[in-house]
Design a protein around this motif. Structure first.
Motif, PDB file in Angstrom:
ATOM      1  N   GLY A  69       9.612  18.452  22.679  1.00  0.00           N
ATOM      2  CA  GLY A  69       8.444  17.676  22.225  1.00  0.00           C
ATOM      3  C   GLY A  69       8.138  16.285  22.330  1.00  0.00           C
ATOM      4  N   ILE A  70       7.270  15.890  21.646  1.00  0.00           N
ATOM      5  CA  ILE A  70       6.719  14.098  21.959  1.00  0.00           C
ATOM      6  C   ILE A  70       8.093  13.552  21.498  1.00  0.00           C
ATOM      7  N   ILE A  71       8.550  13.727  20.459  1.00  0.00           N
ATOM      8  CA  ILE A  71       9.386  12.834  19.810  1.00  0.00           C
ATOM      9  C   ILE A  71      10.676  13.073  20.565  1.00  0.00           C
ATOM     10  N   GLY A  72      11.056  14.491  20.951  1.00  0.00           N
ATOM     11  CA  GLY A  72      12.233  14.469  21.811  1.00  0.00           C
ATOM     12  C   GLY A  72      12.238  14.191  23.236  1.00  0.00           C
ATOM     13  N   LYS A  73      11.057  14.074  23.762  1.00  0.00           N
ATOM     14  CA  LYS A  73      11.104  13.425  25.182  1.00  0.00           C
ATOM     15  C   LYS A  73      11.120  12.029  24.966  1.00  0.00           C
ATOM     16  N   ALA A  74      10.535  11.356  23.816  1.00  0.00           N
ATOM     17  CA  ALA A  74      10.589   9.957  23.938  1.00  0.00           C
ATOM     18  C   ALA A  74      12.111   9.445  23.719  1.00  0.00           C
ATOM     19  N   VAL A  75      12.705  10.241  22.620  1.00  0.00           N
ATOM     20  CA  VAL A  75      14.285   9.940  22.562  1.00  0.00           C
ATOM     21  C   VAL A  75      15.087  10.200  23.943  1.00  0.00           C
ATOM     22  N   MET A  76      14.651  11.373  24.643  1.00  0.00           N
ATOM     23  CA  MET A  76      15.614  11.570  25.739  1.00  0.00           C
ATOM     24  C   MET A  76      15.223  10.428  26.794  1.00  0.00           C
ATOM     25  N   LEU A  77      13.947  10.164  26.985  1.00  0.00           N
ATOM     26  CA  LEU A  77      13.706   9.153  27.963  1.00  0.00           C
ATOM     27  C   LEU A  77      14.112   7.779  27.718  1.00  0.00           C
ATOM     28  N   ALA A  78      14.196   7.389  26.338  1.00  0.00           N
ATOM     29  CA  ALA A  78      14.927   6.088  26.081  1.00  0.00           C
ATOM     30  C   ALA A  78      16.480   6.067  26.295  1.00  0.00           C
ATOM     31  N   LEU A  79      17.005   7.257  26.085  1.00  0.00           N
ATOM     32  CA  LEU A  79      18.525   7.328  26.149  1.00  0.00           C
ATOM     33  C   LEU A  79      18.712   7.150  27.745  1.00  0.00           C
ATOM     34  N   PHE A  80      17.987   8.086  28.511  1.00  0.00           N
ATOM     35  CA  PHE A  80      18.026   7.798  29.902  1.00  0.00           C
ATOM     36  C   PHE A  80      18.025   6.528  30.608  1.00  0.00           C
ATOM     37  N   LEU A  81      16.832   5.817  30.231  1.00  0.00           N
ATOM     38  CA  LEU A  81      16.728   4.372  30.477  1.00  0.00           C
ATOM     39  C   LEU A  81      17.930   3.420  30.135  1.00  0.00           C
ATOM     40  N   VAL A  82      18.471   3.743  28.881  1.00  0.00           N
ATOM     41  CA  VAL A  82      19.589   2.981  28.172  1.00  0.00           C
ATOM     42  C   VAL A  82      20.867   3.353  29.305  1.00  0.00           C
ATOM     43  N   SER A  83      20.864   4.781  29.717  1.00  0.00           N
ATOM     44  CA  SER A  83      22.070   5.041  30.396  1.00  0.00           C
ATOM     45  C   SER A  83      22.245   4.224  31.845  1.00  0.00           C
ATOM     46  N   ILE A  84      21.111   4.141  32.571  1.00  0.00           N
ATOM     47  CA  ILE A  84      20.665   3.523  33.780  1.00  0.00           C
ATOM     48  C   ILE A  84      21.110   1.761  33.388  1.00  0.00           C
ATOM     49  N   TRP A  85      20.650   1.289  32.511  1.00  0.00           N
ATOM     50  CA  TRP A  85      20.950  -0.094  32.106  1.00  0.00           C
ATOM     51  C   TRP A  85      22.413  -0.063  31.850  1.00  0.00           C
ATOM     52  N   CYS A  86      23.086   0.948  31.248  1.00  0.00           N
ATOM     53  CA  CYS A  86      24.443   0.835  30.904  1.00  0.00           C
ATOM     54  C   CYS A  86      25.118   0.553  32.379  1.00  0.00           C
ATOM     55  N   TRP A  87      24.999   1.493  33.143  1.00  0.00           N
ATOM     56  CA  TRP A  87      25.615   1.352  34.323  1.00  0.00           C
ATOM     57  C   TRP A  87      25.378   0.139  35.326  1.00  0.00           C
ATOM     58  N   PHE A  88      24.186  -0.546  35.046  1.00  0.00           N
ATOM     59  CA  PHE A  88      23.886  -1.727  35.622  1.00  0.00           C
ATOM     60  C   PHE A  88      24.767  -2.998  35.056  1.00  0.00           C
ATOM     61  N   LEU A  89      24.815  -2.936  33.699  1.00  0.00           N
ATOM     62  CA  LEU A  89      25.808  -3.719  33.035  1.00  0.00           C
ATOM     63  C   LEU A  89      27.318  -3.787  33.418  1.00  0.00           C
TER      64      LEU A  89
END
Length: 213
Positions: free
Chosen positions: A16-36
């Motif tokens: 759903g919309i909330i689930g997609k927002a959570v997954m997208l946020a965590l995906f972006l955070v995961s990319i940021w994590c590897w960058f750091l």
């Protein structure tokens, strides 16, 4: 009954919309994590090599401010200063410069700590929301079959998986990088002590030569 896809993209599209927002946020955070992680690892390796070079013959530009702080402190003449006071002042000047250098190099570590501690809770929020969606689907359809609850349960578990995918690398990366920076800090402290001994002994040798003349 349509099968529920267990691929990350399939789970994202079926959420759903909330689930997609959570997954997208965590995906972006995961990319940021590897960058750091990569950024901090490169900074630690560069600093480690620079400290090793400075303890030899070549002075790397990265640690030049630390040595310059010691030279500037040694150039100051205080008439009432004892040998111990002079040693402490020179060492303290270089220690402050070294501390600032380490803080700049460790810039990504606090971000990794935040990700490792908060990502599971963000994923848990998505999990709770998915389970709530499942119960809402049961109440709306008045049916307790697996076809009704499967999408919500899949969304809940996907959010948990996305949260762990961001938190686990962040936690491991933080601990490993913290250990690496601890070794770098020890080497930098040795460099400061060696440079302090050199500056203080050089000053004593100069004074002895003048007295002999």
């Amino acid at each position: 009954m349509n099968p529920v896809s267990i691929s990350p993209i399939g789970l994202f599209l079926e959420a759903g919309i909330i689930g997609k927002a959570v997954m997208l946020a965590l995906f972006l955070v995961s990319i940021w994590c590897w960058f750091l992680i990569v950024e901090a690892w490169i900074a630690a390796r560069r600093l480690w090599r620079a400290v090793g070079d400075a303890r030899g013959v070549v002075v790397a530009p990265l640690v030049a401010p630390v040595l310059s702080a010691g030279d500037e402190a040694a150039a100051i003449r205080v008439a009432t200063e004892t040998h111990a006071d002079r040693r402490w002042r020179i060492g303290e000047s270089m220690t402050r410069a070294a501390r600032g250098l380490l803080l700049r190099a460790e810039g990504g570590l606090p971000g990794l700590a935040v990700i490792s501690s908060t990502a599971p809770f963000v994923g848990l929020f998505g999990t709770v929301w998915g389970i709530m969606s499942s119960f809402a689907g049961i109440a709306e359809a008045k049916d307790r079959s697996l076809a009704v609850v499967a999408p919500g349960i899949a969304e809940a578990l996907a959010a948990t998986a996305f949260g762990l995918a961001a938190a686990i690398p962040a936690s491991i990366g933080y601990n490993r990088l913290a250990a690496l920076f601890s070794h770098v800090s020890a080497d930098l402290d040795c460099l400061v002590q060696e440079r302090t001994d050199l500056l203080v002994s050089g000053r004593k040798a100069t004074q002895a030569a003048r007295e002999a003349v």
